[in-house]
Design an enzyme around this catalytic site. Structure first.
Site, mmCIF file in Angstrom:
data_model
loop_
_atom_site.group_PDB
_atom_site.id
_atom_site.type_symbol
_atom_site.label_atom_id
_atom_site.label_comp_id
_atom_site.label_asym_id
_atom_site.label_seq_id
_atom_site.Cartn_x
_atom_site.Cartn_y
_atom_site.Cartn_z
ATOM 1 N N ARG A 35 0.829 -1.219 0.000
ATOM 2 C CA ARG A 35 0.000 0.000 0.000
ATOM 3 C C ARG A 35 0.858 1.261 0.000
ATOM 4 O O ARG A 35 0.477 2.266 -0.598
ATOM 5 C CB ARG A 35 -0.930 0.001 1.212
ATOM 6 N N LYS A 201 -18.901 -16.134 2.555
ATOM 7 C CA LYS A 201 -20.349 -15.973 2.788
ATOM 8 C C LYS A 201 -21.130 -15.476 1.575
ATOM 9 O O LYS A 201 -20.699 -14.562 0.891
ATOM 10 C CB LYS A 201 -20.564 -14.982 3.943
ATOM 11 N N GLY A 349 -8.827 -7.175 -0.984
ATOM 12 C CA GLY A 349 -8.976 -8.098 0.139
ATOM 13 C C GLY A 349 -8.302 -9.433 -0.131
ATOM 14 O O GLY A 349 -7.206 -9.489 -0.682
ATOM 15 N N GLY A 372 -13.299 -3.646 0.786
ATOM 16 C CA GLY A 372 -14.646 -3.133 1.030
ATOM 17 C C GLY A 372 -15.064 -2.126 -0.021
ATOM 18 O O GLY A 372 -16.204 -2.148 -0.510
HETATM 19 P P1 AMP Z 1 -14.377 -13.340 1.794
HETATM 20 O O1 AMP Z 1 -13.771 -12.407 2.787
HETATM 21 O O2 AMP Z 1 -15.843 -13.522 1.924
HETATM 22 O O3 AMP Z 1 -13.927 -13.043 0.369
HETATM 23 O O4 AMP Z 1 -13.820 -14.771 2.155
HETATM 24 C C1 AMP Z 1 -12.488 -15.121 2.032
HETATM 25 C C2 AMP Z 1 -12.266 -16.333 2.857
HETATM 26 O O5 AMP Z 1 -13.096 -17.378 2.402
HETATM 27 C C3 AMP Z 1 -10.850 -16.868 2.772
HETATM 28 O O6 AMP Z 1 -10.226 -16.694 4.008
HETATM 29 C C4 AMP Z 1 -11.031 -18.335 2.443
HETATM 30 O O7 AMP Z 1 -10.251 -19.183 3.248
HETATM 31 C C5 AMP Z 1 -12.490 -18.579 2.757
HETATM 32 N N1 AMP Z 1 -13.030 -19.715 1.997
HETATM 33 C C6 AMP Z 1 -12.939 -19.945 0.690
HETATM 34 N N2 AMP Z 1 -13.528 -21.113 0.373
HETATM 35 C C7 AMP Z 1 -13.999 -21.647 1.516
HETATM 36 C C8 AMP Z 1 -14.700 -22.835 1.839
HETATM 37 N N3 AMP Z 1 -15.011 -23.728 0.904
HETATM 38 N N4 AMP Z 1 -15.044 -23.042 3.124
HETATM 39 C C9 AMP Z 1 -14.726 -22.136 4.070
HETATM 40 N N5 AMP Z 1 -14.065 -21.002 3.832
HETATM 41 C C10 AMP Z 1 -13.699 -20.757 2.568
#
Ligand code: AMP
Length: 392
Positions: A35, A201, A349, A372
Site C-alpha cells: 500500500r 459468505k 482483500g 470493502g
Molecule cells: P471473503 O472475505 O468472503 O472473500 O472470504 C475469504 C475467505 O473465504 C478466505 O479466508 C477463504 O479461506 C475462505 N473460503 C474460501 N472457500 C472456503 C470454503 N469452501 N469453506 C470455508 N471457507 C472458505
C-alpha cells in the site's frame, strides 16, 4: 468526471494528501509495504510539482492507549523516506502547535506525515464519525486536498469527506487507476463478461449478484458460498459452510438465471480443515465432510467459460487458499486468467492477497487496493470519499 491532482497548480501550495498506509506491522517492522508503494506515484508527482506535501493516513483501529502505541505511523514515515529517497518529516501528533509549526516551516518539495488519523478516535471517534470540527481543522492546514486512499473511500471520515468539504479537491493517481479499471466494467463491459465469485459468505455477495447479473453473461461460483447454492439446488453438502438465511435467495437466482449461474460439479473435501483432502463429485458428498475447494472437473468447466471471456471480474477465493491442501482451485484460476488476453480485474482483500501471494500480479489488468471499497463499487453504490471530490 472528478478533478485529479493534475488539474491543480501545486507549486508552493500546502497539499493535503489522504493516503492508505494501513499496512501490517509487527514489532515495528512492516510486513507488507504494497500500500505504501502504491501511493508513491501521487506523492512523487506532488514533490516534482513543488508542493508542500502533507500526508494523512489511518492505521488499524484505535480504542485504547495500547492501540495507539501499536499503531504509531512512525515506522511508515521511515520506510516511505527510503522509498522516496528523501526525508519524511514525521509529526507525532494529529493536531496542535507542533504540527502547525512544522507545516509553517515546510518547504516546497518536502514531505510531512501526520500521526495516525485514528488517534482522534480514542476519545469520541472524531475521525471515524467525521466530526465536523476535525475535518475543518485539518483542512485549515492545507490549500488543496487530494484523496488517494481508495481503501477507505466507502467510509465517510474526517480525513477524507471532512477535509474535502472545506478545500478544492481532486483524486490522486491511485484512485484514478481504480476508477479507470472498474468504470468500464460496470458501465459497458466487453462480452462475454464472466464474474467469478467466491469467499466465505453468500451474504457478502448478494448485492453484487443483484447489481451485475443482468450485465454478466456468466457468474462462476466457488468458495464457501458455493455450498449454499448447491444446497439450495437440493444437493447434500455434508458439514460444509451454509448460509441458511440466504438459501431462498440462492434458489430464486438459480431458477431465474439457470444459464448464467455456474456451480461446481466436484469439490475437494476433508473431515476438518487440517484433514486429508479428498476429491469427490458433488453427488458423492459424505455427511461428515466439509467442502473446502473446487475440484479438477470444476476447474475444467470454469476454464471453458473463462477461455472465451473478454472481460473477467474476480471477487473471492474459490477455496480455503490459506491452507495448501485447498489452494489448488484458486491457483488454477490465476493460471486461467493469465492465459486470457482480455480485461481481468481482481477485487481487493483476500482475492488480491491470493493473486499476489501466488505470483500472478503481472498477469492481471488491475488488482484493487480496496476490499470493502471495490465490493461497494460492484454493488452499484456511490463511495462517499469519491462523491465529495470536485467535478472537472
Ligand atoms: P471473503 O472475505 O468472503 O472473500 O472470504 C475469504 C475467505 O473465504 C478466505 O479466508 C477463504 O479461506 C475462505 N473460503 C474460501 N472457500 C472456503 C470454503 N469452501 N469453506 C470455508 N471457507 C472458505
Amino acid at each position: 468526471m472528478k478533478k485529479t491532482i493534475q488539474d491543480y497548480e501545486l507549486k508552493n501550495k500546502r497539499v493535503l494528501i489522504r493516503v492508505d498506509f494501513n499496512v501490517p506491522i509487527k514489532n515495528n517492522q512492516i510486513i507488507n509495504d504494497n500500500r505504501i508503494r502504491m501511493s508513491v506515484p501521487t506523492i512523487q508527482y506532488a514533490i516534482e510539482q513543488g508542493a508542500k506535501v502533507i500526508l494523512l493516513s489511518h492505521l488499524g483501529r484505535i480504542k485504547t492507549e495500547e492501540d495507539q502505541q501499536k499503531y504509531d505511523l512512525k515506522p511508515v514515515a521511515i520506510h516511505l523516506g527510503n522509498l522516496l529517497g528523501q526525508e519524511v518529516i514525521f509529526v507525532e501528533e494529529t493536531r496542535g502547535k507542533r504540527l502547525e509549526n512544522a507545516i509553517e516551516n515546510l518547504q516546497s518539495g518536502q514531505v510531512l506525515l501526520i500521526q495516525n488519523t485514528r488517534y482522534e478516535d480514542l476519545m469520541d471517534e472524531k475521525e471515524s464519525t467525521n466530526h465536523p470540527e476535525l475535518g475543518a481543522y485539518w483542512a485549515s492546514l492545507g490549500d488543496i486536498f487530494i484523496n488517494d486512499a481508495f481503501g477507505t473511500c466507502h467510509r465517510s471520515h474526517a480525513s477524507n469527506v471532512g477535509i474535502a468539504t472545506h478545500l478544492p479537491s481532486g483524486i490522486g493517481i491511485l484512485i484514478h487507476k481504480e476508477l479507470e479499471a472498474f468504470t468500464p466494467i460496470l458501465e459497458n463491459p466487453k462480452h462475454p463478461f464472466t464474474i467469478i465469485l467466491g469467499g466465505a459468505k453468500v451474504s457478502d455477495k448478494i448485492e453484487v449478484i443483484e447489481n451485475l447479473i443482468c450485465k454478466a453473461d456468466y457468474i462462476l461460483i466457488g468458495g464457501g458460498m458455493a455450498y449454499t447454492f448447491l444446497k439450495a439446488s437440493g444437493i447434500a453438502i455434508g458439514k460444509s459452510l451454509v448460509d441458511e438465511e440466504h438459501l431462498d435467495f440462492c434458489k430464486q437466482i438459480i431458477q431465474q438465471y439457470p444459464d448464467k449461474i455456474i456451480l461446481p460439479i466436484d469439490s475437494i473435501n476433508a473431515e476438518d480443515i487440517d484433514g486429508i483432502a479428498i476429491e469427490r463429485f458433488i453427488s458423492d458428498f459424505k455427511p461428515n465432510e466439509i467442502g473446502l475447494d473446487i475440484g479438477s472437473n470444476t476447474i475444467k468447466l470454469f476454464s471453458q467459460y473463462l477461455k472465451e471471456s473478454q472481460t473477467i471480474l474476480w471477487n473471492g477465493p474459490v477455496g480455503m487458499f490459506e491452507k495448501s491442501n485447498f489452494a489448488k482451485g484458486t491457483k488454477a484460476l490465476c493460471e486461467l486468467l493469465k492465459e486470457n488476453s482480455g480485461v481481468k480485474v481482481v477485487g481487493g482483500g483476500d482475492t488480491a492477497s491470493a493473486v499476489i501471494q501466488f505470483g500472478y500480479s503481472e498477469s492481471m489488468t488491475h488488482i484493487s487496493t480496496g476490499g470493502g471499497a471495490s465490493l461497494e463499487l460492484l454493488e452499484g453504490k456511490k463511495l462517499p470519499g469519491i462523491e465529495i471530490i470536485n467535478e472537472k
